[in-house]
Design an enzyme around this catalytic site. Structure first.
Site, PDB file in Angstrom:
ATOM      1  CG  ASP A  73      38.437  46.121  47.380  1.00 20.53           C
ATOM      2  OD1 ASP A  73      38.679  45.713  46.229  1.00 20.53           O
ATOM      3  OD2 ASP A  73      38.101  45.367  48.309  1.00 20.53           O
ATOM      4  CB  SER A  92      41.673  39.490  43.100  1.00 16.58           C
ATOM      5  OG  SER A  92      42.882  39.767  43.740  1.00 16.58           O
ATOM      6  NE  ARG A 101      46.268  41.937  48.279  1.00 17.41           N
ATOM      7  CZ  ARG A 101      45.241  42.323  47.532  1.00 17.41           C
ATOM      8  NH1 ARG A 101      44.878  43.597  47.496  1.00 17.41           N
ATOM      9  NH2 ARG A 101      44.572  41.456  46.814  1.00 17.41           N
ATOM     10  NE  ARG A 127      39.102  37.489  49.646  1.00 17.60           N
ATOM     11  CZ  ARG A 127      38.368  36.617  48.966  1.00 17.60           C
ATOM     12  NH1 ARG A 127      37.526  35.814  49.588  1.00 17.60           N
ATOM     13  NH2 ARG A 127      38.454  36.550  47.664  1.00 17.60           N
ATOM     14  CG  HIS A 159      34.926  43.638  44.457  1.00 19.01           C
ATOM     15  ND1 HIS A 159      35.565  42.647  43.739  1.00 19.01           N
ATOM     16  CD2 HIS A 159      35.820  44.046  45.387  1.00 19.01           C
ATOM     17  CE1 HIS A 159      36.780  42.466  44.212  1.00 19.01           C
ATOM     18  NE2 HIS A 159      36.966  43.297  45.211  1.00 19.01           N
ATOM     19  CB  THR A 180      44.307  49.032  44.279  1.00 18.99           C
ATOM     20  OG1 THR A 180      43.322  48.346  45.057  1.00 18.99           O
ATOM     21  CG2 THR A 180      45.151  49.898  45.190  1.00 18.99           C
TER      22      THR A 180
HETATM   23  P1  ATP Z   1      42.186  43.277  44.642  1.00 20.58           P
HETATM   24  O1  ATP Z   1      40.695  43.156  44.488  1.00 20.58           O
HETATM   25  O2  ATP Z   1      42.815  41.974  44.980  1.00 20.58           O
HETATM   26  O3  ATP Z   1      42.578  44.385  45.555  1.00 20.58           O
HETATM   27  P2  ATP Z   1      42.815  45.002  42.343  1.00 20.58           P
HETATM   28  O4  ATP Z   1      41.782  44.958  41.271  1.00 20.58           O
HETATM   29  O5  ATP Z   1      42.817  46.185  43.227  1.00 20.58           O
HETATM   30  O6  ATP Z   1      42.786  43.620  43.160  1.00 20.58           O
HETATM   31  P3  ATP Z   1      45.482  45.836  41.745  1.00 20.58           P
HETATM   32  O7  ATP Z   1      45.970  45.824  43.146  1.00 20.58           O
HETATM   33  O8  ATP Z   1      45.216  47.163  41.136  1.00 20.58           O
HETATM   34  O9  ATP Z   1      44.206  44.892  41.595  1.00 20.58           O
HETATM   35  O10 ATP Z   1      46.506  44.994  40.891  1.00 20.58           O
HETATM   36  C1  ATP Z   1      46.792  45.151  39.532  1.00 20.58           C
HETATM   37  C2  ATP Z   1      48.221  44.651  39.342  1.00 20.58           C
HETATM   38  O11 ATP Z   1      48.518  44.490  37.966  1.00 20.58           O
HETATM   39  C3  ATP Z   1      49.212  45.647  39.900  1.00 20.58           C
HETATM   40  O12 ATP Z   1      50.256  44.922  40.497  1.00 20.58           O
HETATM   41  C4  ATP Z   1      49.673  46.397  38.646  1.00 20.58           C
HETATM   42  O13 ATP Z   1      50.975  46.909  38.782  1.00 20.58           O
HETATM   43  C5  ATP Z   1      49.640  45.291  37.607  1.00 20.58           C
HETATM   44  N1  ATP Z   1      49.428  45.739  36.211  1.00 20.58           N
HETATM   45  C6  ATP Z   1      50.236  45.466  35.174  1.00 20.58           C
HETATM   46  N2  ATP Z   1      49.763  45.972  34.019  1.00 20.58           N
HETATM   47  C7  ATP Z   1      48.604  46.585  34.317  1.00 20.58           C
HETATM   48  C8  ATP Z   1      47.621  47.293  33.543  1.00 20.58           C
HETATM   49  N3  ATP Z   1      47.768  47.467  32.227  1.00 20.58           N
HETATM   50  N4  ATP Z   1      46.555  47.790  34.183  1.00 20.58           N
HETATM   51  C9  ATP Z   1      46.393  47.602  35.504  1.00 20.58           C
HETATM   52  N5  ATP Z   1      47.272  46.938  36.300  1.00 20.58           N
HETATM   53  C10 ATP Z   1      48.381  46.435  35.715  1.00 20.58           C
HETATM   54 MN    MN Z   2      42.614  46.399  45.314  1.00 14.68          MN
END
Ligand code: ATP
Ligand code: MN
Length: 537
Positions: A260, A241, A325, A62, A223, A246
């Site tokens: 999300d 993020s 993604r 974005r 969020h 997710t």
């Molecule tokens: P967005 O708002 O951009 O969608 P998000 O909060 O959904 O972000 P995720 O897509 O869940 O973020 O990304 C977390 C990333 O961190 C993943 O690639 C996951 O494999 C990695 N990761 C590594 N260690 C951990 C952990 N201990 N807990 C959560 N995620 C982890």
């Molecule tokens: Mn996400």
């Protein structure tokens, strides 16, 4: 003019949004048809598992500096104008849209009827008009999908027009540069141009809902991701993020509500969306089986590379972007709540990826701390790739999503505070980031440990364990947790150099304090007291 595909009786883009003299109009095409169009026009490749892989072009994320809101009677006195919410005049909007209308003359468009908000009480009908077939597939995957019958009488409330190849002219259009996303609450339109990044489409509607729901319907928009346990207990996971919304909400033992964007009304927690948008960098089946297996026919992969000459994605390759993604309809995940609704949460998790390695992997917040951390919205970004830059940087984003929040952060905090008041809701702070030192020295918390901590919290296993208080941040962390080595629970223990920990913790605390200065007025002393206590040394 030719209409192809399936549309209802309200199918006139001329009288509704003034699109005239278009080429062919492809209405509500099925994923098969959209994928075919992408392949025939060489915009996409099918992977070994049947997913469609495309490149979003110049933008692979974005562009928050190019997101505008039209200043009008609806928004003028209520939007929190500033760096996040940039204003643009209604006249500029009209000019920009007129140029987009001209641009589309003679061109084919893809039209998608969809809606947001799984709770019917708040349903928002959306018509998405896209230049490209894969932008349309994204809208199909991410928004809620009306039934065939619903499409027959569908009447759109909001319109999104997405034309990646249309370039704005900042001098004429009042934009910052050639790409833009502009929200107009009077005309109920979102214009996107100059960027193909699909996330602008979903976050455009999210931003609109973050205005409409709290401001006009007293619903807290969030969020966060959400899931629901066997006993019907809802959990929500806030986080910026990359903090794990997710990843952590997909849990084989809990049904997914959404990954999300959610609303919390008097009665329900409901998903705004109908799909998931997961990161794929370093994705493995072993660590994230549900997401990995969702990447099949219908899923849309963005900006990935392949292994050699094969059609097998190489998820370790971040050479186009680290922000690779995939989007897919939520039912590609096996274990989902139908519809995407739960009751009020029993547990709230704030996720932070603390690259300084200071915060405990799990701590239990008091109500005042919950409010403090919600308003702070802390996470950290790891050091860049530039040589010599080894320090992570802090990000503070109120409500864990300031980039999408048109109203003043206090508005969302107030709604959350009212929900927490007198409730039994437990609020946890999870550090999914670093342990054993800051980025560069320590390592990221193992996903399996974070999952174990969440499970322990959700199943009440942390109710009867001993808690200790971490100095400076004054956070209560458990002394033991099933499935997690106890020595990891106190972050200071994991650092070889304790002085260095204390100093780093103190530095981080001062950043929290400094960030919170802007909220000091109008915030209760109870919440202000929940601030970390910087030690003078
Ligand atoms: P967005 O708002 O951009 O969608 P998000 O909060 O959904 O972000 P995720 O897509 O869940 O973020 O990304 C977390 C990333 O961190 C993943 O690639 C996951 O494999 C990695 N990761 C590594 N260690 C951990 C952990 N201990 N807990 C959560 N995620 C982890
Ligand atoms: Mn996400």
């Amino acid at each position: 003019m030719e209409l192809i595909g399936s549309c209802g009786i309200n199918n006139d883009l001329s009288s509704t949004i003034g699109l005239d003299n278009l080429g062919q109009q492809f209405w509500n095409l099925s994923p098969d048809e959209l994928v075919d169009d992408c392949i025939i026009s060489k915009q996409g490749i099918v992977t070994d598992t049947g997913a469609l892989a495309i490149n979003t072009g110049e933008f692979t994320g974005r562009s928050p500096k190019d997101r505008f809101i039209v200043r009008d009677d609806i928004t003028e006195n209520f939007v929190w104008w500033g760096d996040v919410n940039l204003g643009i005049s209604p006249e500029k909007f009209d000019l920009l849209y007129a140029r987009m209308q001209d641009f589309l003359v003679g061109k084919d468009v893809y039209v998608r009827d969809a809606y947001a908000c799984a709770d019917d009480k708040f349903r928002l009908n959306i018509r998405v008009v896209t230049e490209l077939p894969w932008s349309n597939l994204f809208a199909y995957n991410m928004f809620l999908r009306p039934t065939h019958d619903e499409i027959q009488n569908f009447s759109p409330e909001w319109h999104i027009i997405c034309i990646p190849s249309f370039q704005a002219n900042p001098e004429i259009d009042g934009t910052r540069q050639h790409n833009f996303a502009v929200l107009n609450f009077t005309k109920k339109m979102i214009l996107i141009g100059g960027t193909g990044y699909t996330g602008e489409i979903k976050k455009g509607i999210f931003s609109a809902l973050n205005f409409i729901l709290p401001h006009q319907k007293s619903v807290l928009s969030m969020h966060c991701s959400a899931n629901i346990g066997l006993t019907g207990d809802t959990a929500i996971f806030f986080g910026l993020s990359g903090t794990g919304k997710t990843t952590l909400s997909s849990d084989p033992n809990r049904r997914l509500i959404g990954d999300d964007e959610h609303g919390w009304s008097d009665e329900t927690v409901f998903n705004f969306e109908g799909g998931c948008y997961a990161k794929t960098i370093d994705l493995t089946r072993d660590k994230e089986p549900q997401i990995f297996d969702a990447i099949k026919f219908g899923a849309l992969l963005e900006n990935i590379k392949f292994k050699g000459d094969t059609s097998i994605p190489d998820y370790t390759d971040g050479s186009i972007t680290e922000n690779t993604r995939v989007s897919y309809p939520i039912h590609f995940i096996e274990n989902i709540a139908k519809p995407s609704i739960g009751s009020a949460p029993k547990n709230i998790f704030f996720l932070t990826a603390d690259a300084f390695g200071v915060l405990p992997p799990i701590s239990k917040l008091t109500k005042a701390q919950a409010m403090y951390h919600f308003m702070s919205g802390y996470t950290a970004k790891v050091a860049g790739t530039e040589v010599g830059v080894t320090e992570p940087t802090t990000t503070f984003s109120a409500g864990f999503g300031a980039a999408f929040l048109p109203l003043h952060p206090a508005k969302y905090a107030k709604l959350l505070g009212e929900k927490l008041d007198g409730s039994e809701i437990r609020v946890w702070l999870l550090n999914t980031g670093w342990s054993g030192g800051s980025y560069g020295v320590g390592s990221r918390m193992k996903l399996s440990y974070t999952r174990a901590m969440i499970t322990a919290a959700l199943t009440g296993k942390l109710d009867n364990v001993n808690f200790e208080i971490l100095p400076i941040f004054e956070l209560a962390f458990p002394s033991s947790c099933e499935g997690v080595p106890s020595e990891l629970l106190n972050p200071r223990n994991t650092w070889a150099n304790k002085d260095s920990y204390d100093q780093t913790a103190n530095n981080l605390a001062s950043k929290f304090v400094k960030n919170f200065e802007k909220f000091s007025e109008g915030t209760s002393s109870e919440i202000l007291n929940a601030s970390p206590k910087v030690l003078s040394r």
